[in-house]
Design an enzyme around this catalytic site. Structure first.
Site, PDB file in Angstrom:
ATOM      1  N   GLY A  27     -10.287 -17.790   0.216  1.00 10.21           N
ATOM      2  CA  GLY A  27     -10.021 -17.581  -1.199  1.00 10.21           C
ATOM      3  C   GLY A  27     -11.185 -17.220  -2.091  1.00 10.21           C
ATOM      4  O   GLY A  27     -10.974 -16.828  -3.237  1.00 10.21           O
ATOM      5  N   CYS A  29       3.944  10.532  -6.470  1.00 12.81           N
ATOM      6  CA  CYS A  29       4.873  10.719  -7.584  1.00 12.81           C
ATOM      7  C   CYS A  29       5.383   9.397  -8.096  1.00 12.81           C
ATOM      8  O   CYS A  29       6.535   9.000  -7.853  1.00 12.81           O
ATOM      9  CB  CYS A  29       6.004  11.625  -7.139  1.00 12.81           C
TER      10      CYS A  29
HETATM   11  C1  LIG Z   1      -5.029 -14.581   2.914  1.00 16.75           C
HETATM   12  C2  LIG Z   1      -5.380 -15.876   3.519  1.00 16.75           C
HETATM   13  C3  LIG Z   1      -6.722 -16.232   3.700  1.00 16.75           C
HETATM   14  C4  LIG Z   1      -7.879 -15.372   3.259  1.00 16.75           C
HETATM   15  O1  LIG Z   1      -7.968 -15.222   1.885  1.00 16.75           O
HETATM   16  P1  LIG Z   1      -9.253 -14.536   1.234  1.00 16.75           P
HETATM   17  O2  LIG Z   1      -8.986 -14.622  -0.208  1.00 16.75           O
HETATM   18  O3  LIG Z   1      -9.328 -13.146   1.730  1.00 16.75           O
HETATM   19  O4  LIG Z   1     -10.443 -15.344   1.645  1.00 16.75           O
HETATM   20  C5  LIG Z   1      -6.985 -17.438   4.332  1.00 16.75           C
HETATM   21  N1  LIG Z   1      -5.982 -18.259   4.746  1.00 16.75           N
HETATM   22  C6  LIG Z   1      -4.692 -17.946   4.566  1.00 16.75           C
HETATM   23  C7  LIG Z   1      -3.653 -18.881   5.055  1.00 16.75           C
HETATM   24  C8  LIG Z   1      -4.344 -16.759   3.950  1.00 16.75           C
HETATM   25  O5  LIG Z   1      -3.050 -16.462   3.766  1.00 16.75           O
END
Ligand SMILES: *Cc1c(COP(=O)(O)O)cnc(C)c1O
Length: 419
Positions: free
Chosen positions: A240, A343
């Site tokens: 995240g 488009c």
């Molecule tokens: C998308 C996701 C991540 C990675 O998220 P980032 O923001 O790219 O670091 C990690 N764990 C899960 C379960 C995810 O769905």
């Protein structure tokens, strides 16, 4: 920091001028820098070095390219996968099955069976129902599947609504107040080895506070589960962390993130797991595009480029910003709208933005396109599937072909009763 820099007035990826790649492969094309990828992988891993027992599972969905996965495998990364297809990629890249975490809100029975067969390290369960089904499949195969329970901590990640995953109204995980009971039920089920909790509250987070609040909350839940007599040996803190897309934006650094994690989890006594995606791959790629023409507009000129929302969906999906710079800047700027040829009005990369002056035939790039770029590409408007290139010093290679509309057309069938 990345390795896309001007050299004698021409934007390079490491030592390779981008016009050379554009001339040989055509545009649009994603270009990745191996040095940038390796650097980001090491900075993140080294930052987590302050934690006693940390394992990293790269979020494959951010960039599933096989060569990207190979580079990360060589850096000791495992993989966080959210589908059978991603699992096969991680295995094909040589990642140890044991280092693979299977996430995803709708794992099918076939995917679970294949995961158990392949010996993947951990299933991140999204519900009690899924846990019971996994247990049944594992038991029928004479195996025990290791699993963690995904908890929805009901914390506002403070990011775009479409990439927020940790609020009660989001589809992910089990409700916080039911998690302990579900854990207890699953821990007593043959075929399952319940070993911990997992959470992931969203993507492109610009602050550490929501993560800290969520980790603290889930740490309390861990204590409650232990107090009830169950074992917790693994805590998976998800991914995240965001990256700056606009020059000058400031985001949490991996060292600050690691220090926060150390503070919150210091006495947990578990193996900590992490699932970073964007923070590893975001800066490792650019999308190279050619200006088809500049069209007069009511207030600003329209710069029509040959990349579109099917190649880079983030602006259309999340109103996302990608810096747009000329490959051979002339030192002048103008204010323009940047759009693709599709488009649909959502095929807009920027409105009224001051950018390098470009004209018909000029090359330009969208920066920070290494995460959630090529992987979201599709063939809308019967456009080709965009190719990918990796650069390594003076070397470069196509690491994913352009798939042209004729190939896609060839996979379509007209039934006899229509012929
Ligand atoms: C998308 C996701 C991540 C990675 O998220 P980032 O923001 O790219 O670091 C990690 N764990 C899960 C379960 C995810 O769905």
């Amino acid at each position: 920091m990345d390795h896309f820099e001007l050299n004698n007035g021409v934007l390079h990826a490491e030592n390779v001028p981008l016009p050379l790649i554009a001339a040989e492969v055509g545009t649009p094309v994603y270009v990745y820098s191996r040095a940038t990828l390796t650097r980001h992988a090491r900075v993140f891993r080294d930052a987590l070095g302050v934690l006693r027992n940390a394992k990293i599972a790269f979020a494959v969905k951010s960039n599933p390219n096989l060569s990207v996965l190979k580079v990360l495998a060589a850096e000791g990364y495992g993989a966080d996968v959210v589908s059978g297809g991603e699992m096969e990629r991680a295995l094909a890249a040589g990642m140890a099955p044991d280092g693979i975490v299977f996430s995803g809100v709708g794992k099918t029975a076939a995917e679970m069976r294949r995961g158990i067969e392949a010996g993947i390290g951990q299933f991140n369960l999204e519900s009690e129902e899924e846990g019971l089904e996994l247990a049944e499949i594992a038991a029928s195969m004479g195996k025990v599947a290791s699993a963690a329970l995904r908890v929805n901590p009901d914390v506002d990640a403070g990011t775009h609504g479409k990439i927020s995953t940790g609020k009660a109204e989001n589809k992910f995980g089990v409700p916080f107040d039911r998690a302990a009971a579900i854990y207890a039920r699953l821990a007593g089920t043959p075929g399952l080895n319940m070993r911990g909790l997992t959470l992931h509250i969203g993507s492109q987070l610009s602050k550490l506070e929501p993560l800290e609040a969520a980790f603290t909350k889930v740490g309390g839940l861990m204590e409650e589960i232990r107090a009830a007599g169950y074992t917790v040996t693994h805590m998976d803190l998800g991914g995240g962390i965001g990256v700056p897309y606009k020059t000058g934006e400031v985001f949490p650094q991996p060292e600050e993130y690691a220090a926060m994690v150390a503070r919150v989890t210091g006495n947990w006594g578990v193996t900590l797991m992490f699932e970073p995606g964007r923070v590893i791959t975001g800066n490792t790629g650019v999308l190279v595009t050619e200006v088809i023409r500049v069209k007069d507009g009511a207030s600003n000129p329209w710069v029509v480029v040959d990349a579109a929302m099917n190649d880079l969906a983030r602006p259309a999906l999340y109103d996302a910003w990608h810096d747009f710079v000329a490959v051979e800047p002339k030192g002048e700027t103008f204010t323009a709208n940047i759009v693709g040829p599709i488009c649909e009005s959502s095929d807009t990369f920027a409105m009224a933005r001051t950018i390098d002056k470009v004209e018909r035939g000029d090359l330009a790039v969208f920066r920070t396109a290494g995460a959630y770029g090529a992987t979201m590409a599709n063939t809308y408007n019967s456009r080709p599937l965009v190719p990918e290139v990796m650069v390594d010093g003076d070397n470069w290679a196509v690491v994913a072909d352009r798939i042209d509309p004729a190939t896609i057309l060839a996979a379509e069938r007209v039934p006899e009763w229509l012929a």
